[in-house]
Write a protein that holds these residues in place. Structure first.
Motif, PDB file in Angstrom:
ATOM      1  N   MET A  33      -4.302   2.051  -2.465  1.00 34.72           N
ATOM      2  CA  MET A  33      -3.642   1.159  -3.413  1.00 34.72           C
ATOM      3  C   MET A  33      -2.639   1.970  -4.226  1.00 34.72           C
ATOM      4  N   PRO A  34      -1.490   1.394  -4.559  1.00 35.56           N
ATOM      5  CA  PRO A  34      -0.593   2.091  -5.477  1.00 35.56           C
ATOM      6  C   PRO A  34      -1.284   2.248  -6.833  1.00 35.56           C
ATOM      7  N   GLY A  35      -1.313   3.449  -7.324  1.00 36.57           N
ATOM      8  CA  GLY A  35      -1.973   3.723  -8.592  1.00 36.57           C
ATOM      9  C   GLY A  35      -2.445   5.151  -8.636  1.00 36.57           C
ATOM     10  N   GLY A  36      -3.181   5.469  -9.696  1.00 35.34           N
ATOM     11  CA  GLY A  36      -3.685   6.821  -9.805  1.00 35.34           C
ATOM     12  C   GLY A  36      -4.187   7.135 -11.194  1.00 35.34           C
ATOM     13  N   GLY A  37      -4.274   8.413 -11.467  1.00 32.66           N
ATOM     14  CA  GLY A  37      -4.893   8.898 -12.687  1.00 32.66           C
ATOM     15  C   GLY A  37      -4.183   8.498 -13.973  1.00 32.66           C
ATOM     16  N   LEU A  45       0.846  -1.199   0.000  1.00 32.26           N
ATOM     17  CA  LEU A  45       0.000   0.000   0.000  1.00 32.26           C
ATOM     18  C   LEU A  45       0.874   1.239   0.000  1.00 32.26           C
ATOM     19  N   SER A  46       0.272   2.352  -0.385  1.00 30.48           N
ATOM     20  CA  SER A  46       0.978   3.632  -0.338  1.00 30.48           C
ATOM     21  C   SER A  46       0.219   4.579   0.590  1.00 30.48           C
ATOM     22  N   TRP A  47       0.957   5.489   1.216  1.00 31.05           N
ATOM     23  CA  TRP A  47       0.368   6.471   2.121  1.00 31.05           C
ATOM     24  C   TRP A  47       0.137   7.765   1.346  1.00 31.05           C
ATOM     25  N   TYR A  48      -1.151   8.099   1.176  1.00 34.42           N
ATOM     26  CA  TYR A  48      -1.570   9.308   0.462  1.00 34.42           C
ATOM     27  C   TYR A  48      -1.501  10.477   1.432  1.00 34.42           C
ATOM     28  N   ARG A  49      -0.841  11.554   1.047  1.00 38.01           N
ATOM     29  CA  ARG A  49      -0.629  12.669   1.966  1.00 38.01           C
ATOM     30  C   ARG A  49      -1.876  13.525   2.212  1.00 38.01           C
ATOM     31  N   GLY A  50      -2.921  13.327   1.414  1.00 39.75           N
ATOM     32  CA  GLY A  50      -4.153  14.070   1.616  1.00 39.75           C
ATOM     33  C   GLY A  50      -4.192  15.359   0.819  1.00 39.75           C
ATOM     34  N   ASP A  51      -5.396  15.898   0.694  1.00 34.05           N
ATOM     35  CA  ASP A  51      -5.603  17.174   0.004  1.00 34.05           C
ATOM     36  C   ASP A  51      -6.847  17.839   0.583  1.00 34.05           C
ATOM     37  N   ALA A  52      -7.336  18.860  -0.081  1.00 37.10           N
ATOM     38  CA  ALA A  52      -8.481  19.605   0.431  1.00 37.10           C
ATOM     39  C   ALA A  52      -9.744  18.746   0.541  1.00 37.10           C
ATOM     40  N   LEU A  53      -9.859  17.704  -0.285  1.00 40.95           N
ATOM     41  CA  LEU A  53     -11.060  16.867  -0.287  1.00 40.95           C
ATOM     42  C   LEU A  53     -10.891  15.537   0.444  1.00 40.95           C
ATOM     43  N   THR A  54      -9.661  15.030   0.522  1.00 37.32           N
ATOM     44  CA  THR A  54      -9.433  13.704   1.073  1.00 37.32           C
ATOM     45  C   THR A  54      -8.358  13.758   2.151  1.00 37.32           C
TER      46      THR A  54
END
Length: 143
Positions: free
Chosen positions: A39-43, A24-33
């Protein structure tokens, strides 16, 4: 709703399991999340295939080179219009994958991932939903 009335975000993720552990990866967050495990991945970029995006994203977020297999799961989310922006449909695909090289460590610069870790699957299943993105549960449902 007609497709011209909303934005679409396509994302590709890779499920990597080693025995009783999941990557897994640790998402640093943003204004919405808020910050969370994901999961490793993205746009998927404009002129990129789903598989190419999965390979690129996994490398950026984990440092591993991966061979991508078939689609294990697909899911979508919708977000209401806000701040003058059209509603969003997020279409997500989870691929099977296996590591073929690389070293654990985030390679993206100024990205959304702080680090990646191998975590026990049992621990991830019982994690509080506040620190686990729902795409993790989509992938775990396959297991």
């Amino acid at each position: 709703m007609h497709f011209t009335e909303f934005h679409t975000r396509i994302a590709a993720y890779v499920l990597i399991v080693d025995g009783d552990r999941i990557l897994l990866s640790w998402y640093r967050g943003d204004a919405l999340t808020p910050p969370c495990w994901t999961m490793p991945g993205g746009g998927v970029e404009f002129d990129e295939t789903l598989r190419d995006a999965a390979v690129r994203e996994l490398y950026e977020e984990t440092g591993y080179h991966v061979k991508v297999g078939g689609i294990l799961a697909e899911d979508h989310l919708t977000f209401a219009a806000r701040d003058g922006r059209l509603p969003i449909r997020s279409q997500r695909f989870v691929f099977d994958g296996s590591i073929v090289g690389g070293t654990l460590g985030t390679t993206e610069v100024d990205g959304t991932t702080e680090y990646a870790r191998w975590l026990p699957i049992a621990e991830v299943r019982s994690m509080d939903q506040a620190i686990k993105a729902d795409i993790v549960d989509v992938a775990l449902a396959y297991l």
